[in-house]
Design an enzyme around this catalytic site. Structure first.
Site, PDB file in Angstrom:
ATOM      1  CG  ASP A 291       0.305 -11.857 -12.922  1.00 47.58           C
ATOM      2  OD1 ASP A 291      -0.239 -12.835 -13.480  1.00 47.58           O
ATOM      3  OD2 ASP A 291       1.371 -11.954 -12.273  1.00 47.58           O
ATOM      4  CG  HIS A 292      -4.647 -14.294 -10.873  1.00 50.52           C
ATOM      5  ND1 HIS A 292      -5.158 -15.081 -11.890  1.00 50.52           N
ATOM      6  CD2 HIS A 292      -5.666 -13.487 -10.479  1.00 50.52           C
ATOM      7  CE1 HIS A 292      -6.423 -14.758 -12.098  1.00 50.52           C
ATOM      8  NE2 HIS A 292      -6.757 -13.803 -11.256  1.00 50.52           N
ATOM      9  CE1 TYR A 467       5.511 -18.243 -13.187  1.00 52.67           C
ATOM     10  CE2 TYR A 467       4.195 -20.226 -12.948  1.00 52.67           C
ATOM     11  CZ  TYR A 467       5.325 -19.500 -12.640  1.00 52.67           C
ATOM     12  OH  TYR A 467       6.279 -20.019 -11.795  1.00 52.67           O
ATOM     13  CG  HIS A 468      -2.792 -16.499 -14.418  1.00 51.91           C
ATOM     14  ND1 HIS A 468      -3.510 -16.894 -13.295  1.00 51.91           N
ATOM     15  CD2 HIS A 468      -2.305 -17.646 -14.962  1.00 51.91           C
ATOM     16  CE1 HIS A 468      -3.447 -18.203 -13.170  1.00 51.91           C
ATOM     17  NE2 HIS A 468      -2.716 -18.681 -14.163  1.00 51.91           N
ATOM     18  N   PRO A 469      -0.574 -12.789 -16.931  1.00 49.06           N
ATOM     19  CG  PRO A 469       1.218 -12.449 -18.394  1.00 49.06           C
ATOM     20  CD  PRO A 469       0.671 -13.425 -17.390  1.00 49.06           C
TER      21      PRO A 469
END
Length: 531
Positions: A291-292, A467-469
């Site tokens: 994630d980021h 919000y980048h899983p």
């Protein structure tokens, strides 16, 4: 209740698949979504993400386990639970990533996933308001536009970044990503263009496409080692759908691995703890979670920002009227307006950090903005080394898995984030933005630039997901890979995973555009294999 293809999850990739596969009238398609229809007006008003992101009817409301990298904090991990999935509640930002991301996937042994192979699917998916060219599409379902909002404080930051030695880039989705500019949005005529609006709405009337909403898939059904359907519940009633051709998981980086594990595909030790019979030992399911993580420097300023412009009934009525009459104003605003893809070191061959410049600030955006005027210069590391994992809590789909992000677990990740914070500060010391800043709210003047320990501790105490899983059903051919290069689950027939969970490594940027590309490419693969 028998279909050629069953798609589990109506998110970004699932909507693409439903459209493309049902284009053949001889093929029947079922699309199964745990959430409801995308009827809330706050889904379609761009700035509605402030509301949808905290609505349990539209958001799975996941929350991480206490993470050592965040000094033991647990944080929210929103994921969409409605037609369109996370594309219906995200910040509307359209970023493809870098050529090297996809060439890297290919070089890991995933034939067909290099930049030259995926670019046609990015182009096919979009209509770019700047017009089609060698990099951009002009006839796709997804409308991609330039931001209709400008704020002087954001433009001042972008000008200051140029003054600091970085160049302007009018199209970071074009020939190169590096540079400074405004975000591109998935929007049209002042409305969000989610995957559901782009791909699903135009084809809802197809007789060979059936959409099941409020239907929670509980597990996959098998005949031997072949997937033959799903077991689901809807309004308290159980039912089964059978697949003549394939079952396709598009439930996202959390939902897809959870369903695999609940259906007997995963690490035998993990499944055994919950009494799940092992169908296929696949220890990589739920692993490789990336994630980021964003650090959020905040600066008080002398110009008006959303913090005060949207405060009070009169201001809110004015903003609402502007939107109703002209489809413009703050209600059309994406989660961020300005961006920059930069290098923390000159010897790097490509950017390793990304900025999200926002004309507002908050300790937690879902609880309201600060009462003073300020802007946020959020910065993240594009390619973190740290990987986390998911773990089942029980053998029930209704119990969210335990999410262990494992942020900031490597020295490179910590150093890159600290360097990104320093670059944010360096830019804010340049005119014209310097003359508009009245003080650094966070990290704060008491933390010196050279104090690595204090900067990383501030990040651990305040940073959050953007919000980048991704990556939990990784594509590859090694023992920890879950799917092959055609996204078929290893050693299982009739089952694919098509969503951001298949990424071997996270892309250098926001993940919605790549998820849509994955759906487009997978649709071609599925049709080709069916023939």
């Amino acid at each position: 209740m028998e279909f050629d293809f069953i798609i589990v999850g109506a998110g970004s990739a699932g909507c693409v698949l439903a459209n493309r596969l049902s284009a053949d009238p001889k093929v029947s398609v079922a699309l199964v979504e745990a959430g409801g229809r995308d009827l809330s007006p706050w889904i379609h008003i761009p700035v509605g993400y402030f509301r949808t992101i905290k609505n349990p009817a539209l958001n799975w409301m996941y929350r991480t386990e206490p993470d050592p990298g965040l000094n033991g904090r647990s944080i929210n991990w929103p994921r969409g639970k409605t037609l369109g999935g996370s594309s219906s509640i995200n910040g509307l930002l359209y970023v493809r990533g870098q050529r090297q991301d996809y060439d890297g996937w290919r070089d890991l042994g995933n034939a067909g996933w290099g930049w030259d192979e995926v670019l046609p699917f990015f182009r096919r998916s979009e209509t770019w308001e700047g017009g089609a060219d060698a990099f951009r599409g002009g006839e796709g379902p997804l409308s991609v536009t330039r931001s209709r909002q400008t704020w002087r404080i954001v433009d001042a930051w972008l000008d200051a970044a140029v003054a600091a030695g970085h160049h302007t880039n009018p199209d970071y989705n074009g020939a190169e990503q590096e540079g400074v500019g405004h975000f591109q949005l998935t929007a049209r005529h002042g409305l969000r263009c989610s995957a559901a609006r782009a791909y699903l709405a135009p084809v809802r009337g197809r007789k060979n496409l059936r959409i099941f909403t409020h239907a929670t898939t509980e597990k996959l059904l098998f005949s031997g080692r072949r997937a033959v359907g799903i077991a689901a519940t809807r309004q308290g009633e159980s039912f089964e759908l059978k697949a003549r051709g394939e079952v396709i998981l598009s439930a996202g980086a959390i939902g897809s691995p959870q369903l695999l594990m609940l259906s007997g595909i995963g690490d035998p030790a993990e499944l055994g703890r919950h009494g799940i019979e092992v169908l296929q030992a696949s220890p990589g399911v739920g692993r490789n979670l990336q994630d980021h993580l964003q650090a959020r420097p905040v600066y008080r300023c002398s110009l008006p920002t959303i913090n005060t412009r949207a405060r009070g009934l009169v201001n809110q009525m004015r903003i609402g009227l502007e939107y109703l009459l002209r489809q413009s104003g703050p209600l059309t605003m994406a989660a961020s307006l300005g961006t920059a893809f930069l290098k923390t070191r000159p010897d790097l061959d490509r950017p390793d950090i990304q900025f999200h410049i926002q004309p507002f600030s908050a300790d937690n955006p879902t609880r309201g903005t600060h009462e003073f005027d300020a802007f946020t210069a959020s910065v993240l590391q594009l390619r973190p080394e740290s990987c986390g994992h998911l773990a089942l809590r029980s053998a029930s789909i209704h119990d969210h898995p335990a999410i262990h992000p494992n942020y900031l677990a490597t020295e490179l990740d910590r150093r890159t984030l600290v360097d990104g914070i320093r670059i944010a500060r360096r830019i804010c010391r340049q005119d014209p933005v310097q003359g508009l800043i009245t003080g650094e709210h966070a990290p704060g003047a008491d933390i010196a630039d050279g104090d690595d320990a204090a900067l990383i501790d501030w990040a651990r105490n305040t940073a959050t997901t953007i919000y980048h899983p991704t990556g939990t059903c990784r594509m590859g051919s090694d023992p920890l890979a879950v799917v092959d290069a055609r996204l078929r689950v290893h050693s299982i027939e009739g089952l694919r995973v098509v969503d951001a969970s298949i990424m071997p490594r996270i892309v250098s940027g926001n993940t919605n555009a790549p998820a849509i590309m994955i759906g487009e490419k997978a649709a071609d693969m599925i049709r080709g294999d069916a023939r």
